[in-house]
Design a protein around this motif. Structure first.
Motif, PDB file in Angstrom:
ATOM      1  N   ARG A  50       1.044  -1.173  -0.040  1.00 26.28           N
ATOM      2  CA  ARG A  50       0.150   0.063  -0.087  1.00 26.28           C
ATOM      3  C   ARG A  50       0.883   1.255   0.075  1.00 26.28           C
ATOM      4  N   VAL A  51       0.567   1.971  -0.937  1.00 24.81           N
ATOM      5  CA  VAL A  51       1.311   3.345  -0.989  1.00 24.81           C
ATOM      6  C   VAL A  51       0.652   4.477  -1.095  1.00 24.81           C
ATOM      7  N   GLY A  52       0.952   5.532  -0.437  1.00 22.60           N
ATOM      8  CA  GLY A  52       0.093   6.958  -0.470  1.00 22.60           C
ATOM      9  C   GLY A  52       0.987   8.159   0.006  1.00 22.60           C
ATOM     10  N   LEU A  53      -0.022   9.268   0.226  1.00 17.08           N
ATOM     11  CA  LEU A  53       0.554  10.725   0.445  1.00 17.08           C
ATOM     12  C   LEU A  53       0.028  11.113   1.737  1.00 17.08           C
ATOM     13  N   ASP A  54       1.108  11.796   2.513  1.00 19.37           N
ATOM     14  CA  ASP A  54       0.499  12.319   3.485  1.00 19.37           C
ATOM     15  C   ASP A  54      -0.272  13.858   2.916  1.00 19.37           C
ATOM     16  N   LEU A  55      -1.348  14.044   3.239  1.00 15.64           N
ATOM     17  CA  LEU A  55      -2.379  15.104   2.599  1.00 15.64           C
ATOM     18  C   LEU A  55      -2.019  16.364   3.408  1.00 15.64           C
ATOM     19  N   PHE A  56      -1.471  16.311   4.559  1.00 16.16           N
ATOM     20  CA  PHE A  56      -1.219  17.574   5.160  1.00 16.16           C
ATOM     21  C   PHE A  56       0.104  18.139   4.759  1.00 16.16           C
ATOM     22  N   ARG A  57       1.181  17.453   4.863  1.00 17.17           N
ATOM     23  CA  ARG A  57       2.322  17.965   4.338  1.00 17.17           C
ATOM     24  C   ARG A  57       2.421  18.465   2.819  1.00 17.17           C
TER      25      ARG A  57
END
Length: 278
Positions: A50-57
């Motif tokens: 599972r890969v993703g992004l930190d939306l806050f940063r």
């Protein structure tokens, strides 16, 4: 203030999504728990990356001009409840205090594990987890300006532009992590986590302290820090396993005192013995 309002809105949305997902988890069981032949359904466990992004940063730079950065997240399901986890990213943060201003620029990586405490039903893959991380960062600090210390208020204490860079800095730390991850649809997940960080060691200038460390965030007294992230991620399924697969229990089954399933012949014998005793 705007940042606090945005954090509250995002947290509230994620909590509502997680609550809805967990409630749907239990409702599905009541309506679809057997096959056409009456045999309880078996739901193999999916394993993958599972890969993703930190939306806050990633989005912070849109409204906070003092920050530029991103964070990529990932985890791999090692066993039914254990996940190998990693995060890597880049931070460029400028802060202006009352007596000085500085800029921190660097990259970081965190490695560790998550343990899922939540018991999923059917083919759900939600998480309420705890975990730990080891973090490492390399970065530079630039002292942009400062005000000389003075006890004489007669003369104006004007800021002095210095623009002095300290490069080759580094830091090591550990983290305690707790968070939630819920599958929204297909292979798309959303989640958030809270982190308590403790600095192990650091390399810093002789005349200037590391006040902000990429990946560690702001350093408070006692080398302790806190952090959080909001993530959206995508699961790349690699294989399915029937080992420890979820099977919906059949409420008509009978079990003995040791927890073993009783066959029809055993039940018949018990009923006959009861009839004789009567």
């Amino acid at each position: 203030m705007n940042m606090r309002i945005l954090k509250s809105i995002i947290s509230g949305c994620l909590l509502l999504c997680a609550s809805y997902s967990f409630s749907q988890n239990k409702q599905e069981v009541k309506t679809n728990n057997t096959t056409a032949t009456g045999i309880p359904k078996v739901y193999p466990q999916r394993y993958g990356l599972r890969v993703g992004l930190d939306l806050f940063r990633t989005t912070r730079g849109l409204y906070d001009k003092s920050y530029k950065g991103f964070e990529v997240t990932g985890d791999y399901r090692f066993s039914k409840n254990l996940f190998l986890a990693a995060e890597l990213g880049h931070d460029n943060m400028t802060k202006n205090k009352s007596t000085y201003g500085f800029t921190t620029n660097g990259q970081y990586i965190r490695l560790g594990v998550n343990y899922n405490l939540y018991q999923n039903w059917m083919d759900r893959e939600d998480q309420i987890y705890i975990g730990g991380r080891y973090g490492f960062s390399t970065f530079s600090q630039t002292l942009n300006w400062y005000k000389p210390y003075t006890t004489n208020d007669y003369f104006p204490n004007n800021p002095v532009d210095i623009d002095r860079e300290y490069s080759g800095l580094s830091a090591h730390w550990i983290e305690f992590v707790t968070g939630v991850n819920t599958r929204m649809f297909n292979n798309v997940f959303m989640g958030f986590s809270l982190r308590l960080t403790a600095l192990i060691s650091q390399k810093q200038p002789n005349d200037f302290e590391n006040l902000y460390i990429p990946g560690f965030n702001q350093k408070y007294s006692g080398a302790i820090g806190v952090g959080f992230n909001y993530t959206v991620s995508y699961l790349i399924p690699l294989y399915k396993s029937n080992k420890k697969a979820f099977v919906i229990p059949n409420t008509t089954d009978k079990y003995d005192l040791e927890g073993n399933k009783m066959e029809s012949e055993d039940l018949k014998m018990i009923q006959e013995n009861k009839s004789k005793n009567l």
